[in-house]
Design an enzyme around this catalytic site. Structure first.
Site, PDB file in Angstrom:
ATOM      1  N   GLY A 107       0.819  -1.205   0.000  1.00  0.00           N
ATOM      2  CA  GLY A 107       0.000   0.000   0.000  1.00  0.00           C
ATOM      3  C   GLY A 107       0.852   1.253   0.000  1.00  0.00           C
ATOM      4  O   GLY A 107       1.937   1.298  -0.585  1.00  0.00           O
ATOM      5  N   SER A 108       0.388   2.281   0.714  1.00  0.00           N
ATOM      6  CA  SER A 108       0.965   3.610   0.578  1.00  0.00           C
ATOM      7  C   SER A 108       2.377   3.775   1.122  1.00  0.00           C
ATOM      8  O   SER A 108       3.053   4.751   0.785  1.00  0.00           O
ATOM      9  CB  SER A 108       0.049   4.647   1.244  1.00  0.00           C
ATOM     10  N   ILE A 109       2.862   2.849   1.965  1.00  0.00           N
ATOM     11  CA  ILE A 109       4.256   2.988   2.390  1.00  0.00           C
ATOM     12  C   ILE A 109       5.201   2.790   1.203  1.00  0.00           C
ATOM     13  O   ILE A 109       6.352   3.217   1.244  1.00  0.00           O
ATOM     14  CB  ILE A 109       4.629   2.041   3.555  1.00  0.00           C
ATOM     15  N   PHE A 110       4.684   2.176   0.124  1.00  0.00           N
ATOM     16  CA  PHE A 110       5.501   1.967  -1.082  1.00  0.00           C
ATOM     17  C   PHE A 110       5.639   3.252  -1.896  1.00  0.00           C
ATOM     18  O   PHE A 110       6.403   3.306  -2.856  1.00  0.00           O
ATOM     19  CB  PHE A 110       4.885   0.862  -1.945  1.00  0.00           C
ATOM     20  N   LYS A 111       4.912   4.299  -1.511  1.00  0.00           N
ATOM     21  CA  LYS A 111       5.003   5.576  -2.230  1.00  0.00           C
ATOM     22  C   LYS A 111       6.377   6.212  -2.103  1.00  0.00           C
ATOM     23  O   LYS A 111       6.693   7.161  -2.828  1.00  0.00           O
ATOM     24  CB  LYS A 111       3.905   6.532  -1.744  1.00  0.00           C
TER      25      LYS A 111
END
Length: 386
Positions: A107-111
């Site tokens: 999810g968004s930690i991969f941003k």
């Protein structure tokens, strides 16, 4: 080690005849493993992860603390766990080391990959304004939504507020090759080779297997999977001026006479991003905690840099993303201006509240606060003590 044995004759009542020993082989001690784990930091992590796991009635949980300078793991905990003295009661999930043998869409930690690639490839700046389409954006018959209807945001705000649409647009601009190259440089798609059994490599498909949609959704943490140890190692590289360190959990091995027979020194594997880019990323990730979705990860008097993540879990039965099963995460490092430790907290299927900034971020904050207080009190030198 090696087992010892005594060979002896016995009488009719199966009693050994002491005077009639046929042979004796003494047991031989094996070698001792000295871990990088710090028992006090491990205690803090176990205590806080257990509380969060129980409070949210979660399916699972994992937390890792890493020494920024050396890549050494100072603490690693999983829930559910098991009692080694009572294996009959152990479950399969309880015996898994989720940090290395469970991969999930982050999810968004991969941003952080879109942030790193966008800045290092010079295709954007922190202040570029991006149209976030008032919360809904359709591409290749796939709708990408934001949790709040944002209109115009700077790229810095896109990361701070975790806009899926703004990040997806940046991913499309970067294109498959640059995104893939950046993800590989941060260690995704391959094992970290930490000294733990059962590590898996996660999923990072080669570019030729990407669809037209992939550059839009891979940067928001879909169509890719990663383990906890991969994620903490990647964030650790940002904290460590872009240097990607080999994660370590065994410090050295000694024989039964106390002689060191093997030592594992810290190893810098590569420069994931240049130092200037890592410094700019840190400034943006500080904004996540100060102005964005990660406010509950803050520690009074200490600067924190990090990223929230609330990943919908893919349901293999319906072949759709679940509307009620999530992995809630926070990953970051402290102090932001001179990092000592990187911390990952990931909670699998919390009940009730499921946002990473509300579930995992407070746990991160408690671990960071207590760990730093202990390190300061003990004049803890991360290089000498580990």
């Amino acid at each position: 080690g090696e087992n010892g044995k005594i060979e002896t004759n016995k009488d009719g009542k199966k009693r050994s005849i002491a005077a009639d020993e046929l042979g004796f082989k003494p047991a031989k001690n094996g070698c001792d493993l000295y871990l990088t784990i710090d028992e006090r930091i491990q205690y803090i992590v176990e205590k806080e992860l257990e509380k969060t796991f129980l409070d949210f009635k979660a399916k699972g949980a994992v937390a890792v603390v890493m020494n920024v300078q050396t890549g050494e793991v100072l603490a690693l905990a999983n829930r559910p766990g098991y009692d080694p003295n009572n294996l009959k009661m152990a479950t399969v999930s309880g015996m898994k080391n989720q940090a290395v043998n469970m991969a999930y869409e982050p999810g968004s930690i991969f941003k952080i990959i879109a942030l790193a690639a966008g800045l290092s490839e010079k295709v954007t700046t922190e202040n570029e304004i991006i149209d976030c389409e008032n919360g809904s954006f359709e591409v290749y018959n796939h709708k990408i939504n934001d949790h709040i209807k944002y209109k115009m945001l700077s790229f810095r705000q896109v990361i701070e507020l975790s806009s899926n649409i703004g990040t997806a647009k940046m991913g499309a601009r970067l294109g498959p090759e640059k995104l893939y190259k950046c993800a590989k440089s941060f260690g995704f798609g391959e094992k970290t080779n930490i000294q733990l059994a059962g590590e898996i490599r996660g999923t990072l498909r080669p570019v030729e297997k990407w669809s037209g949609l992939s550059p839009y959704i891979m940067p928001i943490g879909q169509e890719v999977s990663a383990t906890g140890i991969q994620l903490i190692s990647a964030m650790n590289a940002v904290a460590n001026k872009g240097k990607y360190m080999q994660p370590l959990i065994v410090k050295y091995i000694k024989d039964n006479e106390g002689r060191t027979i093997k030592e594992f020194a810290p190893v810098e594997l590569r420069q994931a991003v240049d130092e200037a880019t890592a410094r700019r990323m840190t400034a943006v990730l500080r904004g996540v905690v100060e102005n964005g979705t990660g406010k509950e990860a803050g520690v009074e008097g200490i600067s924190v840099a990090g990223k929230t993540g609330t990943a919908q879990k893919f349901d293999p039965v319906t072949r759709k993303y679940s509307t009620y099963k999530y992995v809630s995460s926070f990953i970051g490092f402290v102090p932001a201006e001179k990092p000592k430790i990187a911390i990952l907290v990931s909670i699998d299927e919390p009940n009730g509240v499921y946002w990473g900034g509300s579930v995992a971020a407070p746990c991160f904050s408690k671990i960071a606060k207590q760990a730093l207080r202990y390190m300061e009190k003990e004049s803890y030198d991360l290089v000498k003590n580990n």
